[in-house]
Design a protein around this motif. Structure first.
Motif, PDB file in Angstrom:
ATOM      1  N   GLY A  53       0.794  -1.223   0.000  1.00 25.87           N
ATOM      2  CA  GLY A  53       0.000   0.000   0.000  1.00 25.87           C
ATOM      3  C   GLY A  53       0.826   1.272   0.000  1.00 25.87           C
ATOM      4  N   ALA A  54       0.171   2.375  -0.336  1.00 28.00           N
ATOM      5  CA  ALA A  54       0.844   3.667  -0.452  1.00 28.00           C
ATOM      6  C   ALA A  54       1.420   4.142   0.874  1.00 28.00           C
ATOM      7  CB  ALA A  54      -0.133   4.706  -1.002  1.00 28.00           C
ATOM      8  N   ASP A  55       0.851   3.715   1.989  1.00 26.61           N
ATOM      9  CA  ASP A  55       1.329   4.158   3.298  1.00 26.61           C
ATOM     10  C   ASP A  55       2.306   3.173   3.937  1.00 26.61           C
ATOM     11  OD1 ASP A  55      -0.575   2.228   3.557  1.00 26.61           O
ATOM     12  OD2 ASP A  55      -1.511   3.084   5.332  1.00 26.61           O
ATOM     13  N   LEU A  56       2.816   2.229   3.147  1.00 26.37           N
ATOM     14  CA  LEU A  56       3.691   1.186   3.679  1.00 26.37           C
ATOM     15  C   LEU A  56       5.109   1.339   3.137  1.00 26.37           C
ATOM     16  CD1 LEU A  56       3.755  -1.409   5.388  1.00 26.37           C
ATOM     17  CD2 LEU A  56       3.197  -2.675   3.333  1.00 26.37           C
ATOM     18  N   THR A  57       6.089   1.233   4.042  1.00 27.68           N
ATOM     19  CA  THR A  57       7.502   1.228   3.660  1.00 27.68           C
ATOM     20  C   THR A  57       8.090  -0.100   4.090  1.00 27.68           C
ATOM     21  OG1 THR A  57       7.704   3.612   3.937  1.00 27.68           O
ATOM     22  CG2 THR A  57       9.742   2.342   3.971  1.00 27.68           C
ATOM     23  N   ILE A  58       8.732  -0.794   3.158  1.00 25.03           N
ATOM     24  CA  ILE A  58       9.340  -2.088   3.460  1.00 25.03           C
ATOM     25  C   ILE A  58      10.841  -1.973   3.251  1.00 25.03           C
ATOM     26  CG2 ILE A  58       9.567  -4.472   2.699  1.00 25.03           C
ATOM     27  CD1 ILE A  58       6.647  -4.553   2.223  1.00 25.03           C
ATOM     28  N   THR A  59      11.594  -2.401   4.263  1.00 27.45           N
ATOM     29  CA  THR A  59      13.044  -2.469   4.155  1.00 27.45           C
ATOM     30  C   THR A  59      13.408  -3.939   4.166  1.00 27.45           C
ATOM     31  OG1 THR A  59      13.248  -0.390   5.330  1.00 27.45           O
ATOM     32  CG2 THR A  59      15.217  -1.746   5.182  1.00 27.45           C
ATOM     33  N   GLY A  60      13.837  -4.457   3.029  1.00 26.67           N
ATOM     34  CA  GLY A  60      14.158  -5.875   2.895  1.00 26.67           C
ATOM     35  C   GLY A  60      13.720  -6.374   1.537  1.00 26.67           C
ATOM     36  N   ASN A  61      14.061  -7.614   1.251  1.00 27.21           N
ATOM     37  CA  ASN A  61      13.768  -8.202  -0.052  1.00 27.21           C
ATOM     38  C   ASN A  61      12.388  -8.845  -0.054  1.00 27.21           C
ATOM     39  OD1 ASN A  61      16.345  -7.430  -0.767  1.00 27.21           O
ATOM     40  ND2 ASN A  61      17.232  -9.424  -0.320  1.00 27.21           N
ATOM     41  N   LEU A  62      11.721  -8.802  -1.210  1.00 30.13           N
ATOM     42  CA  LEU A  62      10.401  -9.410  -1.389  1.00 30.13           C
ATOM     43  C   LEU A  62      10.497 -10.506  -2.433  1.00 30.13           C
ATOM     44  CD1 LEU A  62       8.195  -6.211  -1.689  1.00 30.13           C
ATOM     45  CD2 LEU A  62       8.469  -7.654   0.303  1.00 30.13           C
TER      46      LEU A  62
END
Length: 176
Positions: A53-62
């Motif tokens: 989502g637009a309000d989500l920040t992910i640090t790491g691999n997907l």
């Protein structure tokens, strides 16, 4: 008038008619759909879409076996069968997929059989592909490499390490 709000014949006969401009049929505005290549239908059943989502920040691999839609911020690598980077999304890392559609900002390499950079996209990095389309208005700064093999499995060219010489250390000064 919109098709869901049409008057019945009884209502239209009792209402006075407007000007000729109001009664003529004007086509509704149809925005241009995003371009996409039809995908093969999976035999196991319908696959779901994973959405960042637009309000989500992910640090790491997907890593995803199906489709990934990124609308937020990802600081890491993304692997999926189909990867879509939304218009307001930012990805800092490499992207790998069968089909990669970029509408947002990517800083890193993109690897895919089919890569599409749409009008709002900004890509800063190299693209490894079998098929590449770049729409007018898209920004791309990097190298484009077309390969006959699957670009997701082709190893990146190894750069030679830069050699340098460490200067010798002077012995510590002895007190007089």
């Amino acid at each position: 008038m919109l098709p869901n709000f049409r008057r019945s014949e009884a209502d239209s006969k009792s209402q006075p008619t407007g000007s000729a401009a109001e009664t003529s049929h004007t086509p509704a505005f149809q925005p241009r759909p995003f371009l996409t290549v039809p995908r093969a239908v999976a035999t196991e059943g319908p696959k779901s879409v994973s959405v960042i989502g637009a309000d989500l920040t992910i640090t790491g691999n997907l890593i995803c076996k199906g489709e990934v839609q990124v609308d937020g911020i990802v600081e890491g690598d993304i692997q999926g069968s189909n990867v879509v980077v939304g218009e307001h999304a930012t990805v800092t890392g490499s992207i790998s997929g069968e089909e990669v559609i970029v509408r947002g900002h990517v800083v890193g390499s993109v690897r895919g059989r089919r890569v599409m950079l749409q009008t709002t996209s900004q890509v800063e990095g190299d693209i490894f592909h079998q098929s590449l389309s770049i729409e007018q208005g898209a920004l791309f700064e990097g190298k484009s490499r077309r390969t006959k093999e699957d670009p997701r499995t082709v190893a990146a060219p190894k750069s030679e390490p830069i050699g340098f010489v460490v200067p010798p250390r002077l012995p510590p000064e002895l007190p007089n």
